[in-house]
Design an enzyme around this catalytic site. Structure first.
Site, PDB file in Angstrom:
ATOM      1  N   ASN A   1       4.689  -4.733   9.505  1.00  0.00           N
ATOM      2  CA  ASN A   1       4.742  -5.389  10.810  1.00  0.00           C
ATOM      3  C   ASN A   1       5.868  -4.785  11.645  1.00  0.00           C
ATOM      4  O   ASN A   1       6.826  -4.217  11.109  1.00  0.00           O
ATOM      5  CB  ASN A   1       4.939  -6.902  10.653  1.00  0.00           C
ATOM      6  CG  ASN A   1       6.289  -7.237  10.089  1.00  0.00           C
ATOM      7  OD1 ASN A   1       7.269  -7.334  10.830  1.00  0.00           O
ATOM      8  ND2 ASN A   1       6.403  -7.378   8.780  1.00  0.00           N
TER       9      ASN A   1
ATOM     10  N   SER B   1      -7.201  -9.162  -2.995  1.00  0.00           N
ATOM     11  CA  SER B   1      -7.635  -8.129  -2.040  1.00  0.00           C
ATOM     12  C   SER B   1      -6.636  -6.972  -1.938  1.00  0.00           C
ATOM     13  O   SER B   1      -6.884  -6.002  -1.228  1.00  0.00           O
ATOM     14  CB  SER B   1      -7.845  -8.735  -0.653  1.00  0.00           C
ATOM     15  OG  SER B   1      -6.605  -9.170  -0.140  1.00  0.00           O
ATOM     16  N   ASN B   2      -5.486  -7.060  -2.619  1.00  0.00           N
ATOM     17  CA  ASN B   2      -4.539  -5.945  -2.627  1.00  0.00           C
ATOM     18  C   ASN B   2      -4.968  -4.870  -3.615  1.00  0.00           C
ATOM     19  O   ASN B   2      -4.564  -3.713  -3.502  1.00  0.00           O
ATOM     20  CB  ASN B   2      -3.132  -6.408  -3.071  1.00  0.00           C
ATOM     21  CG  ASN B   2      -2.462  -7.358  -2.097  1.00  0.00           C
ATOM     22  OD1 ASN B   2      -1.610  -8.153  -2.489  1.00  0.00           O
ATOM     23  ND2 ASN B   2      -2.797  -7.278  -0.818  1.00  0.00           N
TER      24      ASN B   2
ATOM     25  N   ARG C   1      -5.984  -1.042  -3.208  1.00  0.00           N
ATOM     26  CA  ARG C   1      -5.091   0.005  -2.716  1.00  0.00           C
ATOM     27  C   ARG C   1      -3.691  -0.056  -3.316  1.00  0.00           C
ATOM     28  O   ARG C   1      -2.975   0.938  -3.307  1.00  0.00           O
ATOM     29  CB  ARG C   1      -4.981  -0.041  -1.182  1.00  0.00           C
ATOM     30  CG  ARG C   1      -4.260  -1.273  -0.630  1.00  0.00           C
ATOM     31  CD  ARG C   1      -4.386  -1.342   0.897  1.00  0.00           C
ATOM     32  NE  ARG C   1      -3.626  -2.441   1.483  1.00  0.00           N
ATOM     33  CZ  ARG C   1      -4.029  -3.700   1.532  1.00  0.00           C
ATOM     34  NH1 ARG C   1      -5.199  -4.041   1.027  1.00  0.00           N
ATOM     35  NH2 ARG C   1      -3.269  -4.627   2.092  1.00  0.00           N
TER      36      ARG C   1
ATOM     37  N   CYS D   1       2.312 -11.747  41.951  1.00  0.00           N
ATOM     38  CA  CYS D   1       3.047 -12.485  42.964  1.00  0.00           C
ATOM     39  C   CYS D   1       3.565 -11.453  43.960  1.00  0.00           C
ATOM     40  O   CYS D   1       3.111 -10.320  43.949  1.00  0.00           O
ATOM     41  CB  CYS D   1       4.203 -13.300  42.361  1.00  0.00           C
ATOM     42  SG  CYS D   1       5.554 -12.280  41.758  1.00  0.00           S
TER      43      CYS D   1
ATOM     44  N   GLY E   1       0.790  -1.227   0.000  1.00  0.00           N
ATOM     45  CA  GLY E   1       0.000   0.000   0.000  1.00  0.00           C
ATOM     46  C   GLY E   1       0.820   1.273   0.000  1.00  0.00           C
ATOM     47  O   GLY E   1       0.493   2.246  -0.684  1.00  0.00           O
TER      48      GLY E   1
ATOM     49  N   LYS F   1       5.432  -9.678  -6.045  1.00  0.00           N
ATOM     50  CA  LYS F   1       5.272  -8.219  -6.045  1.00  0.00           C
ATOM     51  C   LYS F   1       6.532  -7.481  -6.473  1.00  0.00           C
ATOM     52  O   LYS F   1       6.462  -6.534  -7.267  1.00  0.00           O
ATOM     53  CB  LYS F   1       4.882  -7.746  -4.648  1.00  0.00           C
ATOM     54  CG  LYS F   1       3.434  -7.995  -4.307  1.00  0.00           C
ATOM     55  CD  LYS F   1       3.063  -7.342  -2.993  1.00  0.00           C
ATOM     56  CE  LYS F   1       1.618  -7.631  -2.661  1.00  0.00           C
ATOM     57  NZ  LYS F   1       1.220  -7.053  -1.383  1.00  0.00           N
TER      58      LYS F   1
ATOM     59  N   CYS G   1      -3.826  -6.974   9.587  1.00  0.00           N
ATOM     60  CA  CYS G   1      -4.013  -6.204   8.351  1.00  0.00           C
ATOM     61  C   CYS G   1      -5.375  -6.517   7.741  1.00  0.00           C
ATOM     62  O   CYS G   1      -6.092  -5.631   7.302  1.00  0.00           O
ATOM     63  CB  CYS G   1      -2.924  -6.549   7.336  1.00  0.00           C
ATOM     64  SG  CYS G   1      -1.276  -6.185   7.928  1.00  0.00           S
TER      65      CYS G   1
END
Lengths: 371, 78
Positions: free
Chosen positions: A125, A63-64, A67, A330, A35, A80, A186
């Site tokens: 990430n 689904s990419n 965007r 504890c 993206g 990619k 994501c």
């Protein structure tokens, strides 16, 4: 130099052939062709950046397409990095494009990044973000940061000295990674395609400004933008000195640093203060587990908890427990931290926390509480 | 009592269901966070960066009347 192609930017005041030459000499690495990477790659190639590297080990998914506008339906299933390279080569055949269909990690990051003068973070990430950051600090490369979530995004420039010589990096902005259970996936969070389009283009803008030496780059700054409200905010990033020990100091330390561990298992990210614990107690969805031995002093009368001694924690199951937050306590916080490590390995998706300072600390702050 | 305007971003704005809120009675940033967690227990345990007047802070800082506080969570998406 292709004067005709770049004519419209060359005639800009403060730009000229000198700046265009600098773009031609520049080598930019775009990490992530998703993206953020797609718009950035298009504009960097269009502007005439001489060498562009693309790192992405993933393949185009259907689904990419909403965007990641470099790709079309016929590209679904293709790698990619290679596909993006092909597309921007069609856009501008005069520039050199290096495609790395590989996962960036400790073993290759330094070697790949060393070939470029500037890095653009288009990853998705935290482990990779910290890894890329540390590699850039080690190799002294400016890093252009960008990130998005739903309707909001952030962008900034790290590791570039300002007028006073100050350089900050991603660890100064976010010294601690978030708990994995707090990071929306994501696929789960959603995003409007225009948002990474805008943030990725902002990142490319910063890259062009830095190389062409025009305008004011977001040096030691981070901006946030909300597409629903049109609000832009600018923040100044300041050094976080106590975290400097975590940044690898040389390539050996870098190769040995476990970024997944840092983001997932380092226990002090999961420690909460007495204030946070008390706030959570007001929230229904918690379960408190006291990992001390049976009968240890002082007893807990002030709130509900179950007693599972540390030695029994490995065999204890929380699968039938519906509580959103499992809080381990504890005496001083040491045993609960140990219990935390055991439970986190077993239940990585659950929100398991440990009370910092333990019951001792809690009793100090709460001497007059009644249940 | 001192009042401070709080700007919330990303997942924090989602969790408190607001882009802005007000915290009363805080003299320094640690006290502000204590009051914030009591007002919004769902923020407990979350990792975020705090800013005062658009400048990131690390560690406890005194707050003056009129200081604007920002709560910036890390964003992962790309």
């Amino acid at each position: 130099m292709d004067m005709e192609r770049y004519h419209r930017q060359i005639i800009l005041p403060g730009f000229g052939e000198a700046a265009q030459n600098k773009l031609q000499q520049a080598k930019i690495l775009v990490i992530g062709a998703g993206g953020l990477g797609c718009p950035a790659l298009q504009y960097l190639a269009a502007a005439g950046v001489g060498t562009i590297g693309i790192v992405d080990y993933d393949a185009v998914d259907y689904s990419n397409l909403h965007r990641q506008t470099l790709y079309s339906a016929s590209d679904v299933g293709k790698l990619k990095a290679e596909t993006a390279a092909k597309k921007i080569n069609e856009l501008n055949a005069d520039i050199q494009i290096d495609a790395y269909s590989t996962k960036l990690d400790n073993s290759n990051a330094l070697d790949i990044i060393a070939n470029y003068s500037l890095v653009l973070d288009g990853t998705d990430n935290f482990a990779t973000r910290y890894l890329v950051n540390d590699a850039c600090v080690l190799l002294d490369k400016p890093l252009i940061y960008g990130a998005v979530l739903r309707f909001e995004g952030q962008a900034g420039v790290f590791n570039l000295a300002d007028g006073a010589g100050l350089k900050t990096n991603y660890r100064d902005l976010f010294p601690q990674p978030p708990l994995p259970s707090d990071v929306p996936s994501c696929a789960g969070a959603g995003v409007l395609g225009v948002l990474p389009g805008i943030i990725g283009t902002l990142q490319a803008t910063e890259a062009l400004k830095i190389i062409a030496n025009i305008g004011k780059p977001l040096c030691n700054m981070v901006i946030t933008y909300n597409i629903l409200t049109n609000r832009f905010y600018e923040f100044t990033v300041t050094p976080c000195n106590k975290n400097n020990y975590l940044v690898p100091k040389n390539s050996a330390e870098f190769a040995a640093f476990n970024y997944d561990w840092f983001c997932n298992l380092i226990y002090n990210n999961y420690e909460i203060s007495v204030s946070e614990f008390d706030a959570l107690r007001l929230n229904e969805s918690i379960m408190v587990i006291d990992v001390r031995e049976q009968g240890e002093f002082p007893p807990i009368d002030e709130f509900e908890c179950i007693n599972i001694p540390l030695g029994q924690i490995t065999d204890y199951s929380i699968e039938d427990c519906s509580a959103e937050n499992i809080i381990l306590i504890c005496q001083s916080g040491k045993r609960s931290a140990h219990a935390l490590e055991i439970m986190r390995k077993k239940y990585a998706a659950r929100r398991i926390l440990s009370l910092q300072g333990g019951i001792s600390e809690w009793k100090k702050h709460n001497s007059a509480i009644r249940k | 009592m001192k009042q401070h305007r709080i700007l919330a971003f990303g997942i924090i704005a989602e969790k408190i269901d607001a882009a802005e809120t007000t915290i009363e009675g805080a003299n320094d940033s640690e006290e502000l966070l204590r009051i914030l967690y009591l007002k919004y227990p769902q923020l407990s345990g979350m990792k975020f960066t705090v800013s005062i007047n658009r400048k990131i802070i690390h560690g406890n800082q005194l707050l003056a009347e009129g200081d604007e506080i920002g709560l910036l969570p890390p964003f992962s998406g790309g």
